[in-house]
Each structure stands twice: as C-alpha cells, then as structure tokens.
Scaffold this motif. Structure first.
Motif, short mmCIF file in Angstrom:
data_model
loop_
_atom_site.label_atom_id
_atom_site.label_comp_id
_atom_site.label_asym_id
_atom_site.label_seq_id
_atom_site.Cartn_x
_atom_site.Cartn_y
_atom_site.Cartn_z
N ASN A 649 1.05 -1.14 0.07
CA ASN A 649 0.09 0.06 0.00
C ASN A 649 0.82 1.20 0.10
O ASN A 649 2.13 0.94 -0.15
N ARG A 650 0.13 2.21 0.25
CA ARG A 650 1.12 3.71 0.03
C ARG A 650 2.11 3.90 0.95
O ARG A 650 2.90 4.85 0.97
N TRP A 651 1.85 2.98 2.29
CA TRP A 651 2.78 3.39 3.39
C TRP A 651 3.81 2.22 3.21
O TRP A 651 4.58 2.09 4.29
N GLY A 677 -5.67 4.50 -6.41
CA GLY A 677 -4.37 5.30 -6.30
C GLY A 677 -3.32 4.33 -6.93
O GLY A 677 -3.61 3.19 -7.50
N ASN A 678 -2.02 4.71 -6.91
CA ASN A 678 -0.86 3.89 -7.07
C ASN A 678 -0.59 3.09 -6.12
O ASN A 678 -0.49 3.38 -4.78
N TYR A 679 -0.07 1.64 -6.38
CA TYR A 679 0.12 0.49 -5.37
C TYR A 679 1.70 -0.02 -5.83
O TYR A 679 1.39 -0.30 -7.25
N SER A 680 2.60 -0.01 -5.32
CA SER A 680 3.83 -0.67 -5.50
C SER A 680 3.73 -1.97 -5.50
O SER A 680 2.88 -2.89 -4.90
N SER A 698 4.93 -0.06 -10.00
CA SER A 698 3.45 0.41 -9.45
C SER A 698 2.45 0.09 -10.49
O SER A 698 2.71 0.29 -11.74
#
Length: 703
Positions: A649-651, A677-680, A698
């Motif tokens: 996730n973004r964190w 949103g963007n997820y890596s 991503s």
C-alpha cells in the motif's frame, strides 16, 4: 494418291534393267534443244544421285528411283488431273528421236554397267507436255588393294598400295571391330595406317574405300576383312621369383613355335633392354619352354616380354608380365602386415597369400585377397616360437590358358621384446558423465594417457588388461575436451609406439544461435582402415523426455541453429531451453581376415543447452469494479520456474502476496476494497536455467 501408290508398287515388283552397252557423257542434243511440242523447266529427283555396283547388287544392277516429278510451278504432276509420266532411262544421241519403252511409267531402273546415263522424263498434264533430262552416274566399285600385318597382338599396320583402283577411292573407311571407326583421306600413295586395339575385336575389322563425286561421298566399295586369329607371339604364362628375388623363372606357351624370341626386361618406370637370352617353343602340341633370368636388384619390380624383329617398322613383342614385389611389416607378436605391387595387376583376377612353417614346411595355408593396385593382407596368427615362409601368387584365366605370377618366398619371424608400431584402432565417445575409450583388439596390457582441454601434456590415466573398453569417469565432459593416447604390450613382450591422439567431440557455442565442435578422429597410425569416408555430423535435439531428433547433417564443425531454437521453444516439452548434441559418423572398411568389411564409426559429443530467460508481462493499471473486464492485477510470463509477487500500500506495508503466477490481486486490502491510487509491487523468481529475475514497479488502481 492412287497413282503414287501404283509407282510404289512398280518400285517393289518391277524394275527396268540396263546393261553396260552404250552410254554417253555429253548431254543429248534433244535434251538441249527440245523437240517441238514440249515444254521445259519441269523437274524430278534421282535417288541416289550416283548408283553403286557392289558384290551385293552387281548381278541385279544398281537400283535408281525417280520421285517428286514436278511442273515448273513446283506442283507434283502426278497429283494433277489428267496427268501421266514416262521415263527413258538410257537416252543417247544415237537413239534418234526420244522414245519411251512399254514400261516407261515405271519410276525405277537397275543399271548393270558403269558410266553416265541420261534419263528423260516426259510429264503430260492436259495438253501440256513437259520434257526434262538428267544424268545419273553408275560406279563399278572395286575392293581396295592393301597389305597388313599385326606387329603385336594389339597393334596392326595396314599398307594401302599405289594402284589405279585405290587412287579412284580418295577416302578410306575402317571399322576396327573394337568400337573404333576411322575415315581417312589419302592424298599420297602408298599410305600406311596403324591401329592399337584397346579391346579384343568383337567382329573382324573391315576396310572399305569411298568414291567421291562433287566432294560428296558417292559409293562405298566392298569391304575386305582383317584376320585377327593366330597373330600372337608366344605368351609368358608363368613368372616365378627365385633365390630371394634375384632370379626370375620365365615359362612360355602358345603362339609361333620354332622361332627364337629375345627376352627383354625393364625395371618399374624404366626402359626395355635385352637380357642377352633367347627362348623358343618346341613344335610339339601344348609345349612350354622355360628360362631363368638374373635381375640386377631383388628389391625392384621388373617386367618381362618376348621380342622379335618382323616385317613391321617396329619389332613384334609379346604382352609383358611383371613381377610381384612384396614388403612386410611385423606389427606385433601375432600380426604381420604384407603389402605388394605388380604392374600386371590390371590383368590379375585373383591374389592368393600362402605361408608355411619354416624350415619344416609344415602347416601350409592360403588366403584369397581382393585385387587392387596396392593390395594388403594382415596375418594375425603368428606364434612367438615359429618362423614363417610367405609367398604371393597373382593369376588370371584357368586351365590351359592360366597365367600366373609368383613372388619369391620371404621369411617372417615374430618380434620379441622390441618396439612395434601401434597396430590397433582407437576411438572415444561420451557417455553419461564419462568418456568411453574403445580399441579394436585386446592386448595383455594397454596403457592410456590423457590430456585435458588444448593441452599436449599427456599423463598416464589407466592401464587395462585383455579388454577393449575403458571408461574414464574422472572427467567434466561439458567443460572441456579430452584427448587420449594409447600404447600396449603384446604376448611377446613387445611395446608399441604411442597412438596418435584421439579426442572427444567437444560441443560449445562461440556466438549466439551457433554450435561449434571439435572434429572427430580415429587413431589409425598404421593405416589399417581403407576407403575412409568424410565425417558426417548429425546435429541432434534432445527434449525433456530424452527423445532425439536430427535437425541437420553437415561435414563442417559449425552449424547455425537459430531456426531450430525458435521452433522448439514453441514446444512446451522444451520449457524454454533447447539442448543439442552432435553424433559424428564416419564410414570405412577394414580387412577382416581376407574380407574387406564395412567398418563404420560413431561418437557422441557432450550436450549444449540454449536457455531463454524468463519473459514477464505486467499491466500498469486495473479496474476492480466487478465488470469482468480487467478486474484483477496479475502478471503473465513464460519460461518461469519459480514466481513470487508482493503488493504494497501507499505506506509500504504488504497487502497481497502470491507464489502462483496464475493468481492476481483483486484490489482489496484486509478484505475491503482498496482506495483508488498507485500501489507498488515487487515480482521476483527464477527461470528454467536457475537464473534469478526481479521486477519492481507500480500499478494504478482505478474505480
């Protein structure tokens, strides 16, 4: 057409015949100035243009045929309505006005006498009468006057004499009876013709003269034949080496008796010279005569022949007969290799090698050996305690016509405790992580030396006893080439020289999509193999099940395999890797006892594998909105052995992980839909070659 048919019938059953009375050379007056009522310029053909009287037709007369009678426009008169044709086959001025005999419509005539004859044709079409004159010459051919003599069994000289008959025939046609024919123009007489018979005439040679008219062959005279029987001088039917080859005993038979013939001799590649001895056949039936000649050098091949000065420009000689000169090489305590030559080998149909114990003359034996320019025989049954006397006989024909050449006997003694040539065959081939060294013969002791890679430093690797196979397991066959040399000890404690190197076929790739390998070879330093063919290399592909497929055959040591790689990568059995192997094959023949036997060789290389790296395809976005289109984020790929994918996730906290490339992330986090949103992600694993791969990126989640 009915009139033409009637002419043909007339040709078959009725001919006019004119004997040799009264001809004239000049064109008749009435043919030059046509009588009133006749029209010129019609034409007809005479076949043949010149008639020939020969023995075959002299009694009946030379046949002449008239055809194609045409009016001035070129139309066949016989095809025109109301037409008729008549002929006078021997018109002369003394005959007065032109008349036509009762059978004047017959278009054929036979002439029994030589000379020039005038043929008058009268063709009538309606009210038009055509008159045309042509001449035909009849030649009374005569056989040529000539003499001939056979100056050797295969050479004849013919003398064309200076006579009026011969001068009338400026060309000579000769059928020699051996498949050769000559046509000779003679301008000076007398004239000499010579011929060499490569083959025995199947029919009697014949000679004919050719008469010419206007530069064209007109007539052929009756043939005269040459008698080819009883032309030979006596034959040398036996030649036997004596006293270690320093003497040769000659036996003659057949041909002219009670005539002295000189015995001539020549060394191989040399010239004929007199021996100073003569020989003569008795007049009794089936008689023979012998004479012994001392030769200058026992180690040289010699040919012998009989010679006599005859009526020819050159002397008359017999067919030569040439000695058999053997050499031998002791290969081991049991083996001796015998080679020999004879300039008479083209006539020889049987070679026989004989031996017996010496000096007891016990245990005689003989072996047939195939005839060739350089025959060879290996005797492999010698005993250390025995000496052997060998001799070689070459022969052709049989019974009363048999011709035989016998070498001088020579002694062979097995070698004991010495050094001998390497008289064995050796090859290597690769097995499963080992090298197999094979020899043709076992020996009490064989020592094997090995060199690695391109090294020439051969180190002792093993000693084997009474076997033909050794397996070298202390090898890394896919890393380098291995070469071997062998030496052996035989039963009489002789030590062989080391063999020539024999090496594995090492397969590698010097550039992309290309295979390269080292050449295959057989260790055969003493030349035991015969008729050795070119090495063929079979490029083979091995699938995961071990199934072989040939993809190319070449005599080179390199192959471009891009097409094969691309083809087999499409096959799931190959799992992204294509493994190749080379099978080397070479055909040869080996004298096995007295039989020349096919003896093919083959050898396998190591394997070489082309591996395709893992291929990975990862989307950049997905829409998990349950519309069944692009609802899941998943990777696609080929040639992947192990797979791992982690979504963050973004964190940076992992929210999805899988080891199955067929499973993807459905866009949820902790069971609830994740926000847009963007997820890596991180994807990693290994391909079929064990090589690791990794991809970090991503993906955009869209609502």
């Amino acid at each position: 057409m009915s009139r033409i048919k009637s002419y043909l019938l007339g040709f078959i059953i009725l001919c006019t015949t004119i004997t040799t009375f009264g001809q004239q050379d000049a064109k008749p007056i009435e043919c030059t100035t046509l009588p009133p009522g006749h029209t010129p310029n019609a034409d007809f053909s005479i076949n043949p243009q010149t008639g020939c009287l020969t023995a075959d037709n002299r009694a009946a007369g030379a046949l002449v045929l008239i055809n194609e009678v045409r009016d001035p426009s070129g139309t066949l008169i016989t095809t025109l309505p109301g037409s008729s044709v008549k002929f006078n086959f021997n018109y002369r001025d003394v005959d007065g006005p032109i008349t036509f005999p009762a059978n004047a419509s017959t278009p054929t005539n036979r002439y029994k006498g030589p000379g020039k004859y005038w043929i008058v044709m009268n063709g009538v079409v309606g009210t038009t009468s055509y008159l045309t004159c042509k001449s035909v010459e009849i030649i009374d051919t005569q056989p040529l006057n000539f003499k001939y003599d056979f100056c050797s069994p295969q050479d004849v000289t013919v003398l064309i004499e200076d006579t009026p008959t011969n001068r009338a025939q400026p060309k000579i046609l000769i059928e020699w009876g051996d498949g050769n024919t000559q046509t000779i123009r003679i301008t000076t007489f007398p004239h000499t013709i010579t011929h060499h018979f490569d083959n025995v005439p199947t029919v009697k040679p014949k000679i004919q003269g050719l008469y010419e008219r206007g530069g064209i062959d007109a007539c052929t005279s009756d043939a005269r034949n040459l008698d080819v029987a009883n032309t030979d001088p006596p034959k040398i039917v036996a030649l036997e080496g004596l006293a270690g080859g320093t003497q040769q005993k000659i036996t003659i038979r057949g041909g002219t008796a009670d005539v002295d013939f000189n015995i001539e001799m020549k060394p191989k590649g040399g010239s004929w010279s007199a021996t100073g001895k003569t020989i003569k056949l008795p007049t009794t039936a089936n008689a023979t005569a012998t004479e012994t000649i001392t030769v200058p050098n026992a180690g040289t091949e010699y040919c012998f022949r009989l010679q006599k000065n005859g009526i020819c420009s050159s002397s008359i000689v017999s067919d030569p007969l040439c000695t058999i000169l053997p050499t031998h090489q002791v290969l081991s305590s049991t083996d001796v290799k015998i080679d020999w030559q004879s300039e008479s080998f083209t006539s020889i149909t049987r070679y026989q090698v004989s031996h017996r114990d010496s000096p007891s003359n016990l245990n005689p034996n003989s072996y047939d050996v195939p005839v060739s320019a350089n025959p060879t025989f290996t005797f492999d049954q010698m005993d250390c305690s025995t000496k052997y006397e060998f001799w070689i006989v070459g022969s052709w024909f049989s019974g009363g016509t048999k011709i035989e050449i016998k070498s001088a006997p020579f002694i062979v003694e097995p070698l004991k405790g010495g050094n001998i040539p390497f008289a064995n065959l050796a090859i290597v081939s690769l097995g499963d992580n080992l090298v197999k060294i094979n020899t043709l013969y076992p020996f009490p002791e064989i020592t094997i030396y090995r060199a690695e890679g391109n090294s020439t430093n051969f180190q002792k690797a093993a000693t084997i006893q009474n076997t033909t196979l050794w397996e070298d397991k202390n090898v890394e066959i896919n890393q380098q080439q291995y070469c071997y040399k062998l030496e052996y000890k035989d039963a009489c404690d002789n030590t062989s020289e080391q063999s020539t190197p024999v090496c594995t076929v090492f397969l590698t790739s010097a550039q992309p999509n290309t295979l390269n390998w080292t050449p295959f070879s057989v260790s055969d330093p003493t030349g035991m193999l015969q008729n050795v063919g070119a090495t063929e290399y079979y490029v083979q592909v091995i699938d995961e099940l071990g199934v072989l497929q040939n993809v190319a055959i070449t005599t080179n040591t390199e192959a471009e395999v891009r097409a094969a790689i691309d083809q087999y990568l499409q096959d799931p059995l190959f799992n992204g890797k294509v493994t190749f192997r080379i099978l080397a094959r070479q055909d040869a023949e080996l004298m096995w006892g007295t039989v020349l036997t096919p003896f093919p060789f083959s050898s396998y290389s190591n394997t070489y594998t082309f591996i395709t790296p893992a291929i990975l395809y990862v989307p950049t976005a997905f829409t998990p909105n349950d519309d069944t289109v692009n609802d899941v984020f998943k990777a696609n790929g080929k040639f992947i052995s192990e797979f791992n994918m982690v979504i963050y996730n973004r964190w940076g906290a992992p929210i999805f992980e899988t080891r199955d490339i067929e499973l993807g992330w459905n866009g949820t986090e902790a069971g609830a839909p994740a926000p847009q949103g963007n997820y890596s992600y991180k994807i990693f694993g290994t391909d079929y070659a064990g090589q690791e791969f990794k991809k970090v990126g991503s993906v955009l989640l869209l609502k």
